[in-house]
Structure formats: structure tokens, C-alpha cells
Design an enzyme around this catalytic site. Structure first.
Site, short mmCIF file in Angstrom:
data_model
loop_
_atom_site.label_atom_id
_atom_site.label_comp_id
_atom_site.label_asym_id
_atom_site.label_seq_id
_atom_site.Cartn_x
_atom_site.Cartn_y
_atom_site.Cartn_z
N LYS A 103 0.83 -1.20 0.00
CA LYS A 103 0.00 0.00 0.00
C LYS A 103 0.87 1.25 0.00
O LYS A 103 0.53 2.24 0.64
CB LYS A 103 -0.90 0.00 1.25
CG LYS A 103 -1.90 -1.15 1.24
CD LYS A 103 -2.85 -1.07 2.39
CE LYS A 103 -2.27 -1.65 3.63
NZ LYS A 103 -3.20 -1.74 4.75
N GLY B 252 4.52 -5.02 -9.53
CA GLY B 252 4.12 -3.65 -9.16
C GLY B 252 5.32 -2.84 -8.71
O GLY B 252 5.50 -1.68 -9.11
N THR C 140 8.53 -12.94 -6.06
CA THR C 140 7.12 -13.27 -5.97
C THR C 140 6.96 -14.78 -5.91
O THR C 140 7.63 -15.49 -6.66
CB THR C 140 6.26 -12.74 -7.14
OG1 THR C 140 5.03 -13.49 -7.19
CG2 THR C 140 6.92 -12.87 -8.49
N ASP D 204 4.38 -16.14 -6.86
CA ASP D 204 3.53 -16.48 -8.01
C ASP D 204 4.31 -16.77 -9.29
O ASP D 204 3.76 -17.30 -10.24
CB ASP D 204 2.55 -15.33 -8.30
CG ASP D 204 1.48 -15.19 -7.24
OD1 ASP D 204 1.51 -15.97 -6.27
OD2 ASP D 204 0.62 -14.29 -7.37
N MET E 93 -2.27 -19.95 -4.12
CA MET E 93 -2.18 -18.58 -4.64
C MET E 93 -1.84 -18.59 -6.13
O MET E 93 -1.45 -19.61 -6.67
CB MET E 93 -1.17 -17.78 -3.84
CG MET E 93 -1.74 -17.30 -2.51
SD MET E 93 -0.62 -16.20 -1.65
CE MET E 93 -1.69 -15.63 -0.33
N HIS F 82 -1.96 -17.67 3.04
CA HIS F 82 -0.64 -17.11 3.29
C HIS F 82 0.37 -18.09 3.87
O HIS F 82 1.55 -17.74 4.00
CB HIS F 82 -0.77 -15.87 4.18
CG HIS F 82 -1.48 -14.75 3.49
ND1 HIS F 82 -2.85 -14.74 3.36
CD2 HIS F 82 -1.03 -13.65 2.85
CE1 HIS F 82 -3.21 -13.66 2.69
NE2 HIS F 82 -2.13 -12.99 2.36
N ARG G 155 3.41 -18.34 1.75
CA ARG G 155 4.42 -17.28 1.72
C ARG G 155 5.27 -17.26 2.98
O ARG G 155 6.21 -16.48 3.08
CB ARG G 155 3.73 -15.91 1.60
CG ARG G 155 3.22 -15.64 0.26
CD ARG G 155 2.70 -14.27 -0.03
NE ARG G 155 2.56 -13.30 1.00
CZ ARG G 155 1.75 -12.25 0.90
NH1 ARG G 155 1.00 -12.11 -0.18
NH2 ARG G 155 1.67 -11.35 1.84
O1 F6P Z 1 1.46 -11.63 -5.29
C1 F6P Z 1 1.53 -12.71 -4.46
C2 F6P Z 1 0.25 -13.01 -3.78
O2 F6P Z 1 0.65 -14.08 -3.01
C3 F6P Z 1 -0.97 -13.32 -4.64
O3 F6P Z 1 -1.04 -14.59 -5.16
C4 F6P Z 1 -2.09 -13.05 -3.67
O4 F6P Z 1 -3.33 -12.82 -4.29
C5 F6P Z 1 -1.60 -11.84 -2.99
O5 F6P Z 1 -0.19 -11.98 -2.93
C6 F6P Z 1 -2.20 -11.62 -1.63
O6 F6P Z 1 -1.42 -10.73 -0.92
P1 F6P Z 1 -1.87 -9.91 0.36
O7 F6P Z 1 -2.84 -10.70 1.12
O8 F6P Z 1 -0.60 -9.64 1.06
O9 F6P Z 1 -2.46 -8.66 -0.16
#
Ligand code: F6P
Length: 366
Positions: free
Chosen positions: A78, A121, A142, A144, A186, A290, A293
Site C-alpha cells: 500500500k 508492481g 514473488t 507467483d 495462490m 498465506h 508465503r
Molecule cells: O502476489 C503474491 C500473492 O501471493 C498473490 O497470489 C495473492 O493474491 C496476494 O499476494 C495476496 O497478498 P496480500 O494478502 O498480502 O495482499
């Protein structure tokens, strides 16, 4: 000799390997006389806050952090300086372009160069700041794996490992209960985690954003498995998967400055769709979210992230800016940021991995 500062920051979602990149940068900088490493807390927010939140990154701070998940510099999705969330006096939020102010403050810190560790981004922001004259290097991150310009991003393989471990656990319960188990992973725009997990785990069905699915075809595939007497099915679905003529399962975010739609929960929609299309078996849904991650990076990601950090500092020391470090054809290299953000790394529908997955019986619902 005058001391030079390199500023490091992590932006976007966290990702296993971020700390290994930071450590790689700090260790390389120590070898080069005259360089100090600074870290901005929570991406560019640390610079734009009053007072600024900037820390010195020395040997002690970086020691042993390569094994830790998350980021010691904290992160945010953000904090786009070109579209920065600003709270109005009435409590509402709007956005403002604070990029000039950001550059002014970076100059004030005597920063020679910036290393921005982040996803698509973040690297778009890097390119825009580079166009405004900032000496910047991007490091792609990432889970992803959706950034082009690099064959792979760190964090992706850790996420696939986490998803595969969970998948294996769901197979035994599917088998024991004769159920259809749906596991959501994800992957908002690209289905890399789903595809690799489906192949690694041996899924019957894999649904990804790149291939909109026909629910009737998925149900036929499931029924065939039950007719053969096997009586259980494991599905991997990417959070961004959608039915043909349907939409991504997403809701608008209410968080100020959050530029994406919030995904998550498509597994539950799919479950309903399967029942409506005549799936008789019991269905259960698991959304990994999550967990993919979090935690420690696997060895491959620690190595890739460390090499990326070292390469990023090399580029800084050489004054070779406007680049993103990359892993291409088994080599650590760098490409212009502009090129790195020019296209998205979707799975090509004619990719060998898709063909191979289909040949071992995985249905994509197409
Ligand atoms: O970009 C990675 C990612 O894991 C996406 O697959 C997922 O939609 C997003 O982040 C969610 O991120 P957050 O909950 O931190 O906004």
C-alpha cells in the site's frame, strides 16, 4: 574517500528469500570499501514517513537472516509513491503523487543508489523512478512466479513445496473418505504454483487462470474416476481460476492504497459449481492462503536470493542502473527494467508442462 550509501527496501507481499537477498547485499557491500547499506522500513513508506524510518544494515543485522522467512525490513503493498494513500482531515483517504518528495528525501540521505526488492508492481515503480533520474536496481520476488525477464523468481519453489506437502496430506484423507478434496493455492493471474503442485502431487484436476474451465468437463472427469472404482479425487485450483464465461472470484479491497482486488475463496465457489453440475461425491475445501508465503525458504530459494543480492550490489558498484537482476538459462544476469515489466509471465496454454500434465491424466477442465 566520501562514504556512499545504498538504500535497500522490500515491497509488495512478503516472500521466502527476501532476507537472503538483503544479506547478500550487505555482505557484498562490506567487501567494497566506502559503501554503507541503509534499509527503508516498509518499502518506500520508511522514507515518506515523518520522522523517516531508515535503519543501518550492518554485519550484525544481516547475520544468519537468510534462513528466516518474511523480511527484516518489513513490507507493504500500500505504498506506491506515485499513488500514495493520504488521509484527509475528515478521515477519508485519497491518493497523491509523492514521487518528487521521495526523490528529495533520498537525496537528503546521501543515497547513491536504491535496490528495490519486489514483484511486478514494485518493478513498475522502479522503472518510473529510474525515468525520473533515480539510480535504481530491481530484484524480482514473488511466490507467483509471474514476472517475466527471469526464468524463475525466488520464493516460488518454496511455495510449491509448502503446497505439495499440504496436497500429500489431503490425498490420504480423500482416499480414506472417498471424497473430492479441493485445495486452493495462490496465483492471481498466473497458475504456476497450481500447475507445479498438481504435477508434483499427482492431482486429478488442476484449474488455472490461463485456462478457463468448463465445470461439466470437470464433473465428467471426476465421475470417470469414481466409475473406475478409485473413488477419490484431488483438485488444485489457483485463486485466480475462473469458469468459461465467468469471473475471477474477487472482492474489492477496502484498505486505503491497496491496488489489487482481494482474491481467495474460489475453492468454495468451485465446490458449489461441482454440486450444481451433478457431482455426487462429498466435497471438502482447503484454502492454503498465506501459509504459502511464510516460513523458511528451501535451499534453492536461499541460493537464488543470495546470488540476486550479490548481483544487485555488483550492478550498483558498477553504476549500471535501470536494470533488474534475473536468472536466465541457468545464469545470473540482468536485464533492463523496462523489458522486465513489458510483459507478464503467464503459462502459455501450449507449454510443454501443460501437455505433459494432460498426458498423465490431469484435467484442466478444457
Ligand atoms: O502476489 C503474491 C500473492 O501471493 C498473490 O497470489 C495473492 O493474491 C496476494 O499476494 C495476496 O497478498 P496480500 O494478502 O498480502 O495482499
Amino acid at each position: 574517500m566520501a562514504e556512499k550509501n545504498v538504500l535497500v527496501l522490500t515491497g509488495g507481499g512478503d516472500c521466502p528469500g527476501l532476507n537472503a537477498v538483503i544479506r547478500g547485499i550487505v555482505k557484498s557491500a562490506r567487501k567494497k570499501t566506502g559503501w554503507k547499506v541503509l534499509g527503508s522500513i516498509e518499502a518506500f513508506n520508511g522514507i515518506l514517513k515523518d520522522p523517516m524510518e531508515v535503519v543501518k544494515l550492518n554485519k550484525k543485522k544481516a547475520a544468519g537472516i537468510h534462513v528466516k522467512g518474511g523480511t527484516i525490513l518489513k513490507t507493504t503493498n500500500k505504498g506506491n509513491p506515485f499513488d500514495y494513500p493520504v488521509e484527509n482531515s475528515d478521515g477519508t483517504w485519497s491518493t497523491a503523487d509523492l514521487s518528487d518528495e521521495l526523490l528529495r528525501r533520498i537525496k537528503e540521505l546521501n543515497v547513491e543508489a536504491v535496490i528495490n526488492i519486489g514483484g511486478d508492481g514494485s518493478q513498475r515503480i522502479s522503472q518510473k523512478l529510474h525515468e525520473k533520474g533515480l539510480n535504481i536496481i530491481g530484484v524480482p520476488k514473488t511466490i507467483d512466479n509471474d514476472l517475466s525477464g527471469t526464468d524463475i523468481t525466488f520464493g516460488f519453489r518454496t511455495a510449491v513445496q509448502i503446497a505439495t506437502d499440504s496436497f500429500d496430506k489431503l490425498v490420504t484423507t480423500a482416499e480414506s473418505h472417498h471424497r473430492v478434496m479441493i485445495m486452493e493455492v495462490m496465483g492471481r493471474d498466473a497458475g504456476w504454483i497450481a500447475l507445479h503442485t498438481a504435477i508434483a502431487g499427482g492431482a486429478e484436476v488442476c484449474l488455472i487462470p490461463e485456462i478457463p474451465y468448463d465445470v461439466n468437463k470437470v464433473v465428467n472427469h471426476i465421475n470417470k474416476r469414481y466409475e473406475k472404482g478409485k473413488g477419490f479425487v484431488n483438485i488444485v485450483v489457483a485463486e485466480g481460476a475462473k469458469p468459461i464465461d465467468g469471473n475471477t472470484f474477487a472482492k474489492a479491497s477496502t484498505e486505503a492504497g491497496y491496488e489489487h482486488k482481494r482474491l481467495g475463496g474460489v475453492a468454495y465457489r468451485l465446490s458449489e459449481e461441482l454440486k450444481e453440475a451433478g457431482c455426487k461425491a462429498d466435497i471438502r475445501e482447503t484454502v492454503l492462503g498465506h501459509t504459502q508465503r511464510g516460513g523458511t525458504p528451501i535451499a534453492f530459494d536461499r541460493i537464488l536470493a543470495t546470488l540476486f543480492g550479490i548481483k544487485a550490489f555488483e550492478l550498483v558498484a558498477d553504476g549500471d542502473f535501470g536494470k533488474m537482476v534475473a536468472f536466465k538459462n541457468n545464469e545470473i544476469t540482468a536485464i533492463p527494467l523496462k523489458e522486465a515489466i513489458s510483459e507478464y509471465n503467464y503459462i502459455k496454454t501450449d507449454a510443454y508442462e501443460i501437455k505433459a500434465a494432460k498426458s498423465i491424466g490431469i484435467s484442466f477442465g478444457d
